[in-house]
Structure formats: C-alpha cells, structure tokens
Motif scaffolding. Structure first.
Motif, short mmCIF file in Angstrom:
data_model
loop_
_atom_site.label_atom_id
_atom_site.label_comp_id
_atom_site.label_asym_id
_atom_site.label_seq_id
_atom_site.Cartn_x
_atom_site.Cartn_y
_atom_site.Cartn_z
N GLN A 1 -6.04 18.82 1.42
CA GLN A 1 -6.72 17.91 2.34
C GLN A 1 -7.62 18.69 3.32
O GLN A 1 -7.53 19.91 3.44
CB GLN A 1 -5.68 17.15 3.16
CG GLN A 1 -4.79 16.21 2.36
CD GLN A 1 -5.24 14.78 2.47
OE1 GLN A 1 -5.87 14.26 1.56
NE2 GLN A 1 -4.92 14.14 3.57
N GLU B 1 0.83 -1.21 0.00
CA GLU B 1 0.00 0.00 0.00
C GLU B 1 0.85 1.25 0.00
O GLU B 1 0.59 2.20 -0.74
CB GLU B 1 -0.92 0.01 1.23
CG GLU B 1 -2.06 -0.97 1.18
CD GLU B 1 -2.93 -0.88 2.42
OE1 GLU B 1 -4.17 -0.76 2.28
OE2 GLU B 1 -2.38 -0.90 3.54
N THR C 1 -12.41 14.28 3.17
CA THR C 1 -10.95 14.36 3.35
C THR C 1 -10.58 14.68 4.79
O THR C 1 -9.48 15.17 5.05
CB THR C 1 -10.34 15.42 2.41
OG1 THR C 1 -10.93 16.69 2.68
CG2 THR C 1 -10.56 15.05 0.96
N ARG D 1 -2.37 18.27 -6.60
CA ARG D 1 -3.09 17.13 -6.02
C ARG D 1 -4.39 17.54 -5.34
O ARG D 1 -5.36 16.78 -5.31
CB ARG D 1 -2.16 16.43 -5.01
CG ARG D 1 -2.71 15.18 -4.36
CD ARG D 1 -1.62 14.58 -3.48
NE ARG D 1 -2.06 13.35 -2.86
CZ ARG D 1 -2.58 13.26 -1.64
NH1 ARG D 1 -2.73 14.36 -0.90
NH2 ARG D 1 -2.95 12.10 -1.13
N SER E 1 0.48 11.05 0.80
CA SER E 1 0.52 10.34 -0.49
C SER E 1 -0.75 9.56 -0.79
O SER E 1 -0.98 9.17 -1.93
CB SER E 1 1.72 9.40 -0.53
OG SER E 1 1.62 8.40 0.48
N GLY E 2 -1.57 9.28 0.22
CA GLY E 2 -2.77 8.48 0.00
C GLY E 2 -3.25 7.89 1.30
O GLY E 2 -2.90 8.39 2.39
N TYR E 3 -4.02 6.81 1.21
CA TYR E 3 -4.58 6.16 2.40
C TYR E 3 -4.37 4.66 2.31
O TYR E 3 -4.37 4.07 1.22
CB TYR E 3 -6.08 6.44 2.52
CG TYR E 3 -6.43 7.90 2.62
CD1 TYR E 3 -6.49 8.55 3.85
CD2 TYR E 3 -6.70 8.64 1.48
CE1 TYR E 3 -6.81 9.89 3.94
CE2 TYR E 3 -7.01 9.98 1.55
CZ TYR E 3 -7.06 10.61 2.78
OH TYR E 3 -7.37 11.94 2.85
N PRO F 1 -3.65 7.69 6.71
CA PRO F 1 -2.87 8.20 5.59
C PRO F 1 -1.46 7.61 5.53
O PRO F 1 -0.93 7.09 6.52
CB PRO F 1 -2.80 9.71 5.85
CG PRO F 1 -3.96 10.00 6.75
CD PRO F 1 -4.09 8.77 7.61
N ASN G 1 1.00 4.01 -3.07
CA ASN G 1 0.67 5.41 -2.84
C ASN G 1 1.85 6.33 -3.16
O ASN G 1 1.66 7.44 -3.66
CB ASN G 1 0.23 5.62 -1.38
CG ASN G 1 -1.14 5.02 -1.10
OD1 ASN G 1 -1.88 4.67 -2.02
ND2 ASN G 1 -1.49 4.92 0.17
N ALA H 1 1.93 6.72 -6.87
CA ALA H 1 0.87 7.63 -7.30
C ALA H 1 1.26 9.08 -7.06
O ALA H 1 0.96 9.97 -7.87
CB ALA H 1 -0.43 7.31 -6.56
N ALA H 2 1.95 9.34 -5.98
CA ALA H 2 2.44 10.70 -5.69
C ALA H 2 3.46 11.13 -6.74
O ALA H 2 3.49 12.30 -7.15
CB ALA H 2 3.04 10.76 -4.30
#
Length: 478
Positions: free
Chosen positions: A465, A275, A471, A462, A428-430, A436, A279, A282-283
C-alpha cells in the motif's frame, strides 16, 4: 523522488538508503515535517510536535551514517509516540484536560527501547482520553479524522498513530491495545498492526499486569511492523511479566504452502457489513494463492462474552479512573464517565466470571487450532463510524440493525480476553466510503512469528500500500 514519496517511503527502505548514503535522515525528516504542515490542519493526528529537536537529532544521525560509523536499528528514523506512554522530561497528557500539564518522570519501557535503538521522537500522536474508546476525540485536543475520509474516525485508541502513518507524517508509530486499540485503527487506516502475545513487549505499571493490555507497533507495511516489533519486544528490568528470552521475528518472505487456515466471518455473533465480508473473502483468496488452504469454521461464541469483557474492563480500567473523574466530572469525555459509572456496580464475582468466560472461549478456539495454524476474521464489522461519535449514545447501524456504539462494530475484544494469542490486523480492501477495511490474523498462543510470517506473505502477494496516489488517502470530505 518528490517529498510526498519520501514521506511515504517504507521505514525499512529509508533505513537502507540512510546506510547506503543515498538519502539523509535530515531530508527524510524534512519531508515528514513538510507533509505535516500540509495535512495536519485536516487530520489533527499530532497534538504535540518536536520538530526542532527532531531535526537536531536527524543531523546527528546523518553524521553517523555519513562517517560510516556503526548505527543502531532505527538510527535517524522518525517514530510517532502515542500520547499515553511517558518520556522523562516531556509532556504526556493521556488526551485528558486533567493531565494537560503532566510531565513524564520516567520513560516507558517501549519508548526507552525505541530511543536506545536510534528512533527520533518527532511528535506525540493523539489518543482518546486515557485510551478509553475506539474513536479519537477529546476535550483537550479535539477530533482526529481519518485521512481516507475526514468525516469518519481513524479508530482508536491509537487513532493518532494510525492517522499519522496514513497521512505520511511519521515513519513508524506506537500503539497500545486493551480492546482493539492497535488493530481497529490499523484496519480503518489501511495499515498493519500487531497485538503481540501478552508479555511479549514490556509495559508500564499497573497495566503491565492486566492480561488484556499490550503495547505494539503500527506501520504502513508488514515488514515495517516487524521492524518496530523487534525493537519494542523483550524483557525489561521494570516489568516482571515481560517474556524472556526476546523473540526476534524474521521479516523475510516465507512460503505458506500447506498452512491450514480457519475462517470465521462473524466469530459466531457479530453483525458484519456486506462490504467487510466481501473484502475479507477477497483477502482469503490471496492466502489460497500462496499455497494455504482455507476452511470456514463455526466458532460458537455468543454476544454475552462481551459482558464478561466489560466486567473486566470496567472493574479495572474504570475503577482506576473513578477518583480522578469524581473530582471534576464535566472536564471528562462522556465515554470516560461511562466507563467509570460502569465500574461502580461491578463485583469481584463478575470479574472472576470474566476469566471463566475467557477459558470457555479458549476451549472452543482450541478445537479450531487443533486442525488449523491460523484463524482469520474481520477486524471491524463496519469500516468506521463518524469521527465525532461519542461511543455511548450515538446510533451505529450495520445492515440496518442497531449495534452497540462502542463494542458492537469492532471484532477485536475477544482476542484481548484471549491475549496469549497474537493477532495482526492487515488491510483487506476499501468500502464505498473510501475507508479501508481489515482482517485479523489470529495465531496460536505465543506464536507471534506465525502471524507475522502470514502478514508478510500476504502483503508480498497482494502488493504494498501507499506506493502512489492511487493507494494513498485522498482526504475526502464526505
């Protein structure tokens, strides 16, 4: 705007509204106080609050704004101050029973700067005992929990600051970082936090002289992070290593067109969860979208560098606490006792070798920076560990493999060894747990402006948040 929206209002926007007289510091402070009444029983991020004094200060700030008088940089804004830096005449416990009655005799340099800038100390934020670990729980204050998932830690040692920001109970918050203590909780709580270049921000004796240790800000947005960093930074009369002249970092969005960025998925040796890796990648796509080019590099560091880090930390950090712990060992947390025990067999030779290891690490990293402006890697190899993990004996698994419960899941320590390189942690994500994950944006030595510019451009592309329910944390219980 309802009270929850007010509580999560970015600090720079709140200040703009104060100046425009469309929002009062009193209204904003009340929203934070009301939010704390709602969420603190679940999170436990603010062990000490000063709401009455904070409201009095907010009223004075309101009057200045209303009268059109000249206002200071943070005039009327609530800043959570980590419970490990002192304010004259106010309690500072360092999260320890041994210091529960301690009253500050002086004000720490960064706190002095914040107060002089008009920041209002409305609360002290929780820290593990003497900032000795990256989970925030103590015998004095209990367990601090991650508002995204209450069963997991918000990280540490600036865990209370991070949990408060993610909960909407502070506008800005302070931290310190000797092994990841700003970056880890920034990652686990979906925040921005900077470990500035060593000496950029003044610090207290004696750890102002420890090249692993720095003070810095945490915030919900990159622009807010820069706002507080610019207040905290600069030379101070009591800290001979604080850098002059003061570096003022721009918070404007700048193009990253043509920037070359190196990517290391594991810094050569960490076990990283799928994970976190997904993430992180993806960043990296976001950085490509704003014109940067990204290249994966082989950073040939090995796990034994952490032995060097622990030799340094135990020798100085553990050694400084030994006499205090020996007076009443049972009143201290297991992680504090373990650090002290580790110090007993450390030698001067090992301490010196830690410096040689850092130089060898930088020799490898400098090859990367010869071709790239930044290095990006995960902040943590796992999104978080249980909130009550002791960091000593509890098992931590990544991809089914057991890792060290303290430094095996955080990827921050190498950059304390190389503390002249500034580092921002950005979300960067969850993970599936709801917590996160984060990336580290690592800059060349003394290039704090680069890592901040990258963080601002990244966030601009992006998205910000904490802007709505989708969010913001849900205070999940499993």
């Amino acid at each position: 705007m309802d009270k929850t929206d007010l509580a999560y209002l970015p600090a720079h926007q709140a200040l703009d509204m104060f100046r425009a007289k469309t929002l009062s510091p009193v209204e904003h402070m009340q929203a934070l106080i009301d939010r704390a009444a709602e969420v603190e029983p679940k999170v436990n991020a603010l062990p000490m609050t000063y709401h009455d004094q904070a409201m009095d200060a907010a009223k004075k700030a309101e009057a200045k704004h209303a009268a059109g008088k000249r206002t200071r940089t943070l005039e009327g804004l609530a800043v959570g101050i980590k419970d490990e830096s002192t304010i004259k005449g106010m309690p500072t416990t360092f999260g320890s029973l041994s210091m529960k009655d301690n009253i500050g005799e002086v004000t720490s340099p960064v706190n002095e700067k914040i107060i002089k800038a008009g920041g209002i100390v409305h609360a002290r934020t929780a820290t593990p005992e003497f900032s000795c670990t990256v989970m925030t729980h103590t015998k004095l204050w209990g367990v601090t929990r991650n508002p995204w998932n209450l069963s997991l830690t918000p990280g540490g040692s600036s865990g209370g600051s991070a949990a408060s920001l993610a909960s909407g109970t502070s506008a800005l918050a302070t931290g310190s970082d000797i092994g990841g203590s700003i970056r880890v909780p920034s990652s686990t709580c979906g925040l921005f936090g900077i470990k500035p270049t060593f000496g950029r921000n003044p610090a207290d004796s004696p750890f102002n002289l420890d090249q692993y240790a720095v003070d810095g800000p945490l915030a919900r947005t990159a622009k807010d992070m820069v706002l507080l960093q610019n207040v905290m930074s600069g030379p101070h009369k009591d800290d001979m290593v604080s850098i002059r002249p003061k570096l003022r970092i721009s918070s404007e969005v700048k193009s990253l067109e043509g920037w070359k960025i190196a990517y290391s998925p594991n810094l050569g040796f960490y076990e990283v969860s799928d994970e976190v890796r997904a993430n992180t990648e993806a960043a990296l796509d976001v950085f490509c979208a704003v014109g940067a080019t990204v290249e994966q590099v082989d950073l040939r560091w090995t796990a034994d560098i952490l032995d060097g880090a622990m030799a340094h930390l135990e020798h100085l950090f553990g050694g400084s606490l030994a006499e205090l712990v020996d007076e009443d060992p049972d009143s201290f947390m297991p992680y504090t006792r373990a650090l002290v025990e580790g110090s007993r067999n450390r030698t001067a030779a090992e301490f010196l070798e830690a410096g040689e290891i850092a130089n060898r690490m930088y020799a490898e990293l400098s090859k990367v920076f010869a071709k790239h402006r930044l290095l990006i890697c995960p902040t943590t190899a796992l999104e978080a560990v249980p909130a009550d993990c002791d960091g000593v004996s509890d098992q931590v698994l990544i991809n089914g493999k057991s890792v060290h419960p303290l430094h095996g899941w955080i990827m921050t320590v190498p950059f304390n060894m190389l503390n002249y390189c500034p580092v921002v942690s950005a979300p960067s994500g969850y993970a599936k747990s709801g917590v996160p994950t984060g990336i580290q944006i690592v800059g060349r030595t003394y290039c704090d402006g680069d890592v901040c510019a990258a963080a601002i451009a990244y966030e601009h592309e992006r998205g910000v948040q904490f802007t709505g329910a989708a969010t913001r944390p849900g205070f999940r219980e499993s």
